[in-house]
Design a protein around this motif. Structure first.
Motif, short mmCIF file in Angstrom:
data_model
loop_
_atom_site.label_atom_id
_atom_site.label_comp_id
_atom_site.label_asym_id
_atom_site.label_seq_id
_atom_site.Cartn_x
_atom_site.Cartn_y
_atom_site.Cartn_z
N THR A 79 33.31 51.54 33.55
CA THR A 79 33.94 52.37 34.58
C THR A 79 33.82 51.72 35.95
OG1 THR A 79 33.50 54.42 33.36
CG2 THR A 79 33.84 54.62 35.74
N LEU A 80 32.65 51.19 36.26
CA LEU A 80 32.44 50.54 37.55
C LEU A 80 33.36 49.34 37.70
CD1 LEU A 80 30.72 50.50 40.14
CD2 LEU A 80 29.11 48.99 38.94
N LEU A 81 33.47 48.51 36.67
CA LEU A 81 34.33 47.33 36.74
C LEU A 81 35.79 47.73 36.90
CD1 LEU A 81 34.69 44.29 36.63
CD2 LEU A 81 34.68 44.44 34.12
N ASP A 82 36.22 48.76 36.18
CA ASP A 82 37.61 49.21 36.30
C ASP A 82 37.93 49.66 37.73
OD1 ASP A 82 38.07 48.70 33.63
OD2 ASP A 82 37.85 50.78 32.98
N LEU A 83 36.99 50.35 38.36
CA LEU A 83 37.22 50.81 39.73
C LEU A 83 37.26 49.64 40.71
CD1 LEU A 83 34.98 54.01 39.76
CD2 LEU A 83 37.48 53.91 39.90
N VAL A 84 36.40 48.66 40.51
CA VAL A 84 36.43 47.47 41.36
C VAL A 84 37.78 46.77 41.22
CG1 VAL A 84 35.45 45.16 41.73
CG2 VAL A 84 33.93 47.12 41.35
N ALA A 85 38.23 46.60 39.97
CA ALA A 85 39.50 45.92 39.72
C ALA A 85 40.69 46.70 40.28
CB ALA A 85 39.68 45.68 38.23
N SER A 86 40.57 48.02 40.34
CA SER A 86 41.68 48.84 40.82
C SER A 86 41.94 48.67 42.30
CB SER A 86 41.39 50.32 40.54
OG SER A 86 40.44 50.85 41.47
N GLY A 87 40.95 48.20 43.04
CA GLY A 87 41.10 48.04 44.48
C GLY A 87 40.77 49.27 45.29
N ASP A 88 40.33 50.35 44.63
CA ASP A 88 39.98 51.59 45.32
C ASP A 88 38.52 51.48 45.79
OD1 ASP A 88 39.33 54.16 46.14
OD2 ASP A 88 40.50 55.12 44.54
N GLN A 89 38.34 51.03 47.02
CA GLN A 89 36.99 50.77 47.52
C GLN A 89 36.15 52.03 47.58
OE1 GLN A 89 35.62 50.01 51.79
NE2 GLN A 89 35.95 47.91 51.04
N PHE A 125 30.60 45.21 47.82
CA PHE A 125 31.80 46.03 47.58
C PHE A 125 32.59 46.23 48.87
CE2 PHE A 125 31.15 48.47 43.36
CZ PHE A 125 30.64 47.33 42.74
N GLU A 126 31.88 46.43 49.96
CA GLU A 126 32.58 46.63 51.24
C GLU A 126 33.32 45.37 51.68
OE1 GLU A 126 29.62 50.01 53.22
OE2 GLU A 126 29.30 47.88 53.64
N LEU A 127 32.74 44.22 51.41
CA LEU A 127 33.38 42.96 51.79
C LEU A 127 34.42 42.49 50.78
CD1 LEU A 127 30.25 40.90 52.98
CD2 LEU A 127 31.99 42.00 54.43
N GLY A 128 34.24 42.86 49.50
CA GLY A 128 35.03 42.24 48.45
C GLY A 128 36.13 43.08 47.82
N ILE A 129 36.24 44.36 48.16
CA ILE A 129 37.27 45.21 47.57
C ILE A 129 38.25 45.61 48.67
CG2 ILE A 129 37.74 47.37 46.34
CD1 ILE A 129 34.88 47.30 45.29
N PRO A 130 39.57 45.41 48.45
CA PRO A 130 40.22 44.89 47.25
C PRO A 130 39.84 43.43 46.99
CG PRO A 130 41.81 46.00 48.69
CD PRO A 130 40.56 45.80 49.49
N VAL A 131 39.76 43.08 45.72
CA VAL A 131 39.36 41.73 45.32
C VAL A 131 40.49 40.77 45.67
CG1 VAL A 131 38.72 40.26 43.39
CG2 VAL A 131 37.89 42.62 43.49
N ARG A 132 40.15 39.74 46.43
CA ARG A 132 41.17 38.80 46.91
C ARG A 132 41.65 37.86 45.81
NH1 ARG A 132 37.75 39.74 51.09
NH2 ARG A 132 36.22 38.21 50.39
#
Length: 237
Positions: A198-208, A106-113
């Protein structure tokens, strides 16, 4: 119990291939272990399994050998095959390792490139929803692992993916025990799927920061709340 319906075919080297009896037996027994139908430490009786799965002993024994290679069962000479158990120390080590790997991703990948990297996780989530509707706990555990292992890919870090995959079967056992415990006390299968959505939505949102906060509650703390906080020499069930 009979074997699950045989799928039309599976792809191998570009050609269509029907799964073998051994593969179907492995799938059926694996799902029953992960669903909790076979308890940790329970002996798997060959005579019963040959009747329930409608197969002979040779393919059953090969299936058990493959499941032992996966770490889901343990075969003892002259005693038979038993469902693998995990001590509380095992659970502690596995889930803290998992937590560290997912936090790093998560630290390396958010925001998802590259947003398309989330599509496999979305497909796994859809499969989790289907499994919850069908009350198929064993398949839900497998889909849950697919969800998490695909989220690791947001880091675009091959060695991180490899390390996560190397503990797959141990993670499956932990996820199985956790699902059973949570469902028993306070969470139904659809709520379980909802946490993952919920976890996937937060990852997709870009809010690390929000995704990491949800991951901390979702992952390690969730497991340790049901398995205990590091006592030793007890099975995690």
């Amino acid at each position: 119990m009979s074997l699950p319906a045989m799928p039309d075919a599976a792809r191998e080297d570009g050609r269509l291939r029907s799964p073998s009896l051994v593969e179907l037996a492995v799938e059926a027994i694996r799902k029953r272990i992960l669903a909790g139908d076979f308890a940790p430490g329970e002996r798997l009786i060959e005579e019963r399994l040959t009747q329930e799965l409608a197969i002979s002993r040779p393919p059953l024994r090969e299936a058990l050998r493959l499941l032992e290679n996966e770490g889901l069962i343990l075969t003892r000479p002259r005693r038979g095959s038993f469902v693998a158990t995990l001590t509380s120390q095992d659970v502690y080590e596995i889930v803290t390792l998992r937590s560290a790997l997912e936090k790093t991703a998560f630290e390396l990948g958010i925001p998802v490139r590259h947003p398309e990297v989330l599509e496999p996780a979305r497909r796994a989530l859809a499969e989790m929803e289907r499994c919850a509707d069908a009350q198929d706990r064993g398949a839900l555990v497998l889909a849950g692992y697919a969800f998490h292992s695909n989220l690791i890919k947001i880091a675009e870090h091959r060695r991180l993916e490899w390390i996560y995959g190397s503990v797959q079967q141990q993670l499956l056992l932990c996820m199985s025990r956790n699902l059973i415990a949570r469902e028993k006390f306070y969470e139904d299968l659809h709520e379980h799927v909802g946490r993952h959505r919920t976890l996937l939505d937060l990852v997709a949102s870009g809010d690390q920061a929000a995704a990491l906060a949800e991951l901390a509650v979702h992952g390690e703390r969730s497991f340790m709340a049901t398995a205990g906080k590091r006592p030793t020499d007890r099975t995690a069930d």
